[in-house]
Design a protein around this motif. Structure first.
Motif, PDB file in Angstrom:
ATOM      1  N   GLN A   1      15.304   6.016 -12.621  1.00 25.26           N
ATOM      2  CA  GLN A   1      14.547   7.258 -12.388  1.00 25.26           C
ATOM      3  C   GLN A   1      14.444   7.486 -10.890  1.00 25.26           C
ATOM      4  OE1 GLN A   1      10.774   7.890 -14.584  1.00 25.26           O
ATOM      5  NE2 GLN A   1       9.926   8.610 -12.646  1.00 25.26           N
ATOM      6  N   ARG A   2      15.016   8.600 -10.450  1.00 28.24           N
ATOM      7  CA  ARG A   2      15.056   8.893  -9.008  1.00 28.24           C
ATOM      8  C   ARG A   2      13.677   9.270  -8.452  1.00 28.24           C
ATOM      9  NH1 ARG A   2      19.023  13.471  -6.410  1.00 28.24           N
ATOM     10  NH2 ARG A   2      18.185  13.522  -4.289  1.00 28.24           N
ATOM     11  N   SER A   3      13.016  10.178  -9.128  1.00 32.36           N
ATOM     12  CA  SER A   3      11.746  10.711  -8.626  1.00 32.36           C
ATOM     13  C   SER A   3      10.603   9.721  -8.830  1.00 32.36           C
ATOM     14  CB  SER A   3      11.431  12.002  -9.372  1.00 32.36           C
ATOM     15  OG  SER A   3      10.106  12.382  -9.169  1.00 32.36           O
ATOM     16  N   ARG A   4       9.537   9.931  -8.075  1.00 30.30           N
ATOM     17  CA  ARG A   4       8.337   9.143  -8.316  1.00 30.30           C
ATOM     18  C   ARG A   4       7.730   9.492  -9.662  1.00 30.30           C
ATOM     19  NH1 ARG A   4       6.026   9.852  -3.333  1.00 30.30           N
ATOM     20  NH2 ARG A   4       8.086  10.597  -2.903  1.00 30.30           N
ATOM     21  N   GLY A   5       8.114  10.670 -10.224  1.00 25.33           N
ATOM     22  CA  GLY A   5       7.461  11.110 -11.449  1.00 25.33           C
ATOM     23  C   GLY A   5       5.987  11.223 -11.138  1.00 25.33           C
ATOM     24  N   TYR A   6       5.162  10.654 -12.002  1.00 26.11           N
ATOM     25  CA  TYR A   6       3.741  10.688 -11.676  1.00 26.11           C
ATOM     26  C   TYR A   6       3.231   9.272 -11.437  1.00 26.11           C
ATOM     27  CZ  TYR A   6       4.437  15.509 -12.595  1.00 26.11           C
ATOM     28  OH  TYR A   6       4.934  16.784 -12.520  1.00 26.11           O
ATOM     29  N   ASP A   7       4.025   8.517 -10.708  1.00 27.44           N
ATOM     30  CA  ASP A   7       3.646   7.156 -10.315  1.00 27.44           C
ATOM     31  C   ASP A   7       3.306   7.160  -8.839  1.00 27.44           C
ATOM     32  OD1 ASP A   7       3.966   5.845 -12.688  1.00 27.44           O
ATOM     33  OD2 ASP A   7       6.102   5.426 -12.344  1.00 27.44           O
ATOM     34  N   SER A   8       2.640   6.105  -8.411  1.00 29.67           N
ATOM     35  CA  SER A   8       2.377   6.022  -6.981  1.00 29.67           C
ATOM     36  C   SER A   8       3.441   5.161  -6.309  1.00 29.67           C
ATOM     37  CB  SER A   8       0.971   5.477  -6.717  1.00 29.67           C
ATOM     38  OG  SER A   8       0.770   4.325  -7.476  1.00 29.67           O
ATOM     39  N   ARG A   9       4.690   5.545  -6.491  1.00 33.20           N
ATOM     40  CA  ARG A   9       5.774   4.913  -5.724  1.00 33.20           C
ATOM     41  C   ARG A   9       6.546   6.024  -5.049  1.00 33.20           C
ATOM     42  NH1 ARG A   9      11.027   5.835  -7.917  1.00 33.20           N
ATOM     43  NH2 ARG A   9      11.108   6.072 -10.166  1.00 33.20           N
ATOM     44  N   ARG A  10       7.429   5.648  -4.135  1.00 30.63           N
ATOM     45  CA  ARG A  10       8.201   6.707  -3.504  1.00 30.63           C
ATOM     46  C   ARG A  10       9.454   6.988  -4.328  1.00 30.63           C
ATOM     47  NH1 ARG A  10      12.256   5.085  -0.772  1.00 30.63           N
ATOM     48  NH2 ARG A  10      12.650   2.862  -0.776  1.00 30.63           N
TER      49      ARG A  10
ATOM     50  N   TYR B   1      13.631  16.512 -10.499  1.00 31.45           N
ATOM     51  CA  TYR B   1      12.946  16.747  -9.231  1.00 31.45           C
ATOM     52  C   TYR B   1      13.768  16.346  -8.005  1.00 31.45           C
ATOM     53  CZ  TYR B   1       8.348  17.786 -11.278  1.00 31.45           C
ATOM     54  OH  TYR B   1       7.304  18.353 -11.950  1.00 31.45           O
ATOM     55  N   GLY B   2      14.948  15.748  -8.227  1.00 32.73           N
ATOM     56  CA  GLY B   2      15.694  15.247  -7.074  1.00 32.73           C
ATOM     57  C   GLY B   2      16.786  16.188  -6.578  1.00 32.73           C
ATOM     58  N   GLU B   3      17.316  17.047  -7.469  1.00 38.36           N
ATOM     59  CA  GLU B   3      18.507  17.837  -7.139  1.00 38.36           C
ATOM     60  C   GLU B   3      18.319  18.631  -5.841  1.00 38.36           C
ATOM     61  OE1 GLU B   3      16.802  18.162 -10.014  1.00 38.36           O
ATOM     62  OE2 GLU B   3      18.114  17.528 -11.644  1.00 38.36           O
ATOM     63  N   PHE B   4      19.309  18.559  -4.998  1.00 31.89           N
ATOM     64  CA  PHE B   4      19.411  19.352  -3.760  1.00 31.89           C
ATOM     65  C   PHE B   4      18.364  19.010  -2.694  1.00 31.89           C
ATOM     66  CE2 PHE B   4      21.229  22.474  -6.954  1.00 31.89           C
ATOM     67  CZ  PHE B   4      22.532  22.196  -6.626  1.00 31.89           C
ATOM     68  N   THR B   5      17.610  17.920  -2.891  1.00 34.57           N
ATOM     69  CA  THR B   5      16.689  17.526  -1.814  1.00 34.57           C
ATOM     70  C   THR B   5      17.469  16.869  -0.680  1.00 34.57           C
ATOM     71  OG1 THR B   5      16.221  15.444  -2.948  1.00 34.57           O
ATOM     72  CG2 THR B   5      14.673  17.255  -3.321  1.00 34.57           C
TER      73      THR B   5
ATOM     74  N   PRO C   1      11.510  11.772   5.431  1.00 36.55           N
ATOM     75  CA  PRO C   1      12.541  12.395   4.598  1.00 36.55           C
ATOM     76  C   PRO C   1      12.124  12.338   3.123  1.00 36.55           C
ATOM     77  CG  PRO C   1      13.439  10.553   5.875  1.00 36.55           C
ATOM     78  CD  PRO C   1      11.969  10.552   6.078  1.00 36.55           C
ATOM     79  N   ARG C   2      12.645  13.239   2.324  1.00 39.49           N
ATOM     80  CA  ARG C   2      12.242  13.331   0.916  1.00 39.49           C
ATOM     81  C   ARG C   2      13.449  13.270  -0.003  1.00 39.49           C
ATOM     82  NH1 ARG C   2       6.929  15.836   0.672  1.00 39.49           N
ATOM     83  NH2 ARG C   2       6.177  15.723   2.808  1.00 39.49           N
TER      84      ARG C   2
END
Ligand SMILES: *Cc1c(COP(=O)(O)O)cnc(C)c1O
Length: 416
Positions: free
Chosen positions: A171-180, A209-213, A317-318
């Motif tokens: 899973q690329r995004s943090r989703g709703y976790d407190s990780r980056r 949530y990751g595409e094109f960031t 960076p994000r």
């Protein structure tokens, strides 16, 4: 809060923060330029023309627009094949179809960034015993925890070597976790490390949530398959619904069997006049994502100035569009969300209230005033009302409107 009630002090704070963010914003613009060029080149290569926008009905055979968009999508994401469909009801559906495509009964799915996104857990069979889940079909599940919020590469290698999983889920995004969020480079390192000890393992990335960031995507660095939602980044705020799966030809075809039925796959699926919206959404997506990234960075900068903790920090960076802010009290959370709501183009007059959402052990508050129901590429904020009083902010179709929403939210917080 009416927009006219935003105090001058908050406007000034926003302006000061923008001065601080000039270099960051320039990088975000540069990413949008590179991605726009890639998308535009793909449109031109596959000769997009007006007939692509005409939809089909019924079975949806020979839908020129749909089939051409699949090719464009694969090219943009550096993959062999793609299916981009309004028939995927959400991201969870697309991701679950992709995971099913990777595994046979008796094999194991190994999630390497801790527990997967909430809504996938029932589909995998981690929670509940739903008929038709992966577990129902005899597919086993294991997970590797994150370490200090990052991928624990030695533990991933150990688990991949020991289990020889049919597929690894990243899973690329943090989703709703407190990780980056994972960077695409880090996803590449995971791919290389897993393939070294277990060459037959398929790597599947939840790219929501990751595409094109950034200018790279997971399928360019070794991921075999990847999936996401069209009401997030790659739909550009225009796609009315849907999801995508992209990656190797064989795996995408299997995911299409899961979307429709074995033997039919992606050959059927009428588009009912939605093709233009999907094309236009993809065309706008690099720009729209930049708007959301700037909104997130501005929000972080303003709250940091006021002494609040943020993740990522304003100038970092994000690799996803989510901004986590720690607001220190339930009252601040309510005020912040109320402000975001009041700054929305839709439903600006309603007041978000905390509620007991199914599946949560505490109340949750949500603010969203979107054109498309649940679209989180549009400005929205939400979080569980308990310590550490985290709010996740995401989206913003235009930076100008995102800026107003953030200013309204912060004005509400300061208006005590
Ligand atoms: C949004 C999201 C999903 C899928 O969610 P849907 O609400 O079903 O579109 C899956 N994984 C992550 C990380 C997400 O952010």
């Amino acid at each position: 809060m009416r927009l006219s009630e935003i105090p001058k002090s908050v406007e000034d704070l926003a302006t000061d923060c923008e001065a601080r963010l000039v270099a960051r914003f320039a990088e975000i613009d540069e990413t949008a330029r590179t991605n726009t060029r890639r998308v535009l080149e793909a449109f031109q290569e596959f000769r997009v023309s007006d007939p692509c926008f005409a939809g089909t009905t019924g079975y949806g055979y020979d839908d020129m627009g749909r089939d051409t968009l699949d090719k464009i999508w694969a090219r943009v994401f550096g993959a062999e094949e793609a299916i981009v469909r309004i028939g995927f009801v959400n991201g969870t559906h697309a991701i679950a179809s992709a995971i099913f495509a990777c595994l046979r009964p008796g094999e194991t799915l190994l999630s390497v960034m801790g527990a997967p996104y909430d809504t996938l857990r029932t589909a995998i069979g981690i929670s509940g015993d739903a008929f038709g889940s992966l577990a129902f079909y005899g597919i086993k599940y294991a997970q590797v925890e994150t370490k200090d919020g990052s991928a624990d590469l030695p533990a991933i290698i150990e688990a991949a070597d020991r289990i020889r999983p049919g597929a690894v889920l990243v899973q690329r995004s943090r989703g709703y976790d407190s990780r980056r969020a994972l960077t695409v480079e880090e996803i590449g390192e995971i791919c290389t490390a897993v393939k070294e000890v277990s060459p037959d393992t398929v790597i599947m990335v939840d790219n929501c949530y990751g595409e094109f960031t950034g200018t790279l995507e997971p399928t360019m660095v070794g991921a075999d398959l990847m999936a996401g939602s069209l009401i997030k980044n790659p739909g550009g705020g225009i796609a009315p619904t849907g999801g995508y799966v992209t990656g190797s030809k064989e795996l995408v075809e299997r995911a299409a069997f899961r979307l429709t039925v074995p033997g039919i796959g992606g050959e059927c699926g009428s588009t009912l006049g939605n093709n233009r919206l999907l094309y236009q959404g993809l065309f706008l997506a690099p720009h729209t994502v930049a708007q959301a990234l700037k909104t997130a960075a501005l929000c972080a900068a303003m709250l940091e100035t006021l002494g609040y903790k943020t993740e990522p920090a304003a100038e970092e960076p994000r690799s996803d569009i989510i901004q986590t802010v720690y607001l220190e009290s339930a009252d601040n959370m309510s005020r912040f969300c109320r402000g975001i709501q009041s700054g929305s183009p839709v439903d600006s007059y309603v007041t978000p209230e905390p509620w007991q959402m199914p599946g949560y052990d505490c109340e949750v508050i949500m603010a969203a005033g979107a054109f498309i129901q649940g679209a989180s590429i549009e400005l929205s904020a939400d979080g569980p009302v308990r310590e550490p009083y985290m709010v996740f902010l995401q989206g913003g179709l235009t930076y100008e409107s995102g800026r107003l929403g953030v200013m309204a939210a912060i004005s509400e917080m300061l208006d005590k």
